[in-house]
Design an enzyme around this catalytic site. Structure first.
Site, PDB file in Angstrom:
ATOM      1  N   ALA A  70       0.838  -1.202   0.000  1.00 26.95           N
ATOM      2  CA  ALA A  70       0.000   0.000   0.000  1.00 26.95           C
ATOM      3  C   ALA A  70       0.871   1.249   0.000  1.00 26.95           C
ATOM      4  O   ALA A  70       2.003   1.234   0.493  1.00 26.95           O
ATOM      5  CB  ALA A  70      -0.921   0.005   1.216  1.00 26.95           C
ATOM      6  N   ASP A  71       0.303   2.313  -0.546  1.00 26.77           N
ATOM      7  CA  ASP A  71       0.977   3.610  -0.530  1.00 26.77           C
ATOM      8  C   ASP A  71      -0.092   4.692  -0.504  1.00 26.77           C
ATOM      9  O   ASP A  71      -1.097   4.588  -1.206  1.00 26.77           O
ATOM     10  CB  ASP A  71       1.867   3.790  -1.759  1.00 26.77           C
ATOM     11  CG  ASP A  71       2.817   4.963  -1.587  1.00 26.77           C
ATOM     12  OD1 ASP A  71       3.860   4.782  -0.932  1.00 26.77           O
ATOM     13  OD2 ASP A  71       2.497   6.058  -2.089  1.00 26.77           O
ATOM     14  N   THR A  72       0.129   5.725   0.310  1.00 28.71           N
ATOM     15  CA  THR A  72      -0.853   6.796   0.473  1.00 28.71           C
ATOM     16  C   THR A  72      -0.208   8.147   0.191  1.00 28.71           C
ATOM     17  O   THR A  72       0.916   8.405   0.623  1.00 28.71           O
ATOM     18  CB  THR A  72      -1.421   6.799   1.909  1.00 28.71           C
ATOM     19  OG1 THR A  72      -2.014   5.528   2.171  1.00 28.71           O
ATOM     20  CG2 THR A  72      -2.461   7.894   2.100  1.00 28.71           C
TER      21      THR A  72
END
Length: 192
Positions: A70-72
């Site tokens: 995941a990456d935000t």
């Protein structure tokens, strides 16, 4: 049953999986830094999450797994905000966000095996966030807590930053950094 592996050291992502009652283990990617040539926020987060998940999956010596990367990021206008590099950068980000609506994007990638073949599925979630106006004194005081320093956009909705959030449209956990409702939905759709 599949072994679920979280390719992230984020305590917030681990907390969300734990709250959802999901058993998992954390295996961090071994890459030094992700780089992308993508420009659109949704493409940036999908690409970076894919790099993390693929890197972690490449080191596995087991079958029947699901790696989740995941990456935000935060986006306001055409400006993409990741984690601040220092306190001055955090202050600049908070000044840009305060009093406005911005978007939080989280890209998620599943890397899993099915019938001996590696499968990759990337997707993203977007939540709109309205931040209240902040004075320079409030910005300095908030940065002094240290909370903004490891968060995209320099604030944590789940921490002290919550007092500055006027409203959201979309999944709350996406703003925390892990859109668990969408993750669950895609997991079901893929028959995992």
């Amino acid at each position: 049953m599949r072994s679920i592996i979280l390719a992230s050291g984020s305590p917030r992502r681990s907390m969300i999986l734990t709250q959802a009652g999901i058993e998992f283990q954390v295996i961090l990617p071994t890459m030094s830094e992700e780089v992308t040539d993508k420009i659109l926020p949704e493409e940036v987060v999908e690409d970076l999450s894919k790099q993390k998940a693929q890197n972690t999956a490449a080191g596995l010596e087991q079958e029947n797994y699901l790696v989740i990367g995941a990456d935000t990021i935060v986006s306001i206008g055409s400006r993409i905000l990741g984690k601040p590099s220092d306190e001055s950068d955090a202050a600049d980000m908070l000044r840009a966000l305060q009093g406005h609506v911005h978007q939080v994007y989280t890209g998620v990638t599943f890397v899993y095996d099915r019938d001996g073949e590696v499968q990759i599925h990337s997707f993203h979630a977007m939540t709109e966030v309205e931040m209240a106006p902040m004075t320079d004194e409030e910005i300095r005081a908030y940065i002094a807590t240290g909370e903004p320093m490891d968060k995209a956009g320099a604030y944590g909705i789940q921490g002290r930053g919550c007092v500055y959030i006027k409203g959201i449209h979309g999944e709350y956990n996406n703003v925390v950094g892990f859109p668990i409702a969408k993750i669950h939905s895609i997991y079901q759709e893929l028959g995992l």
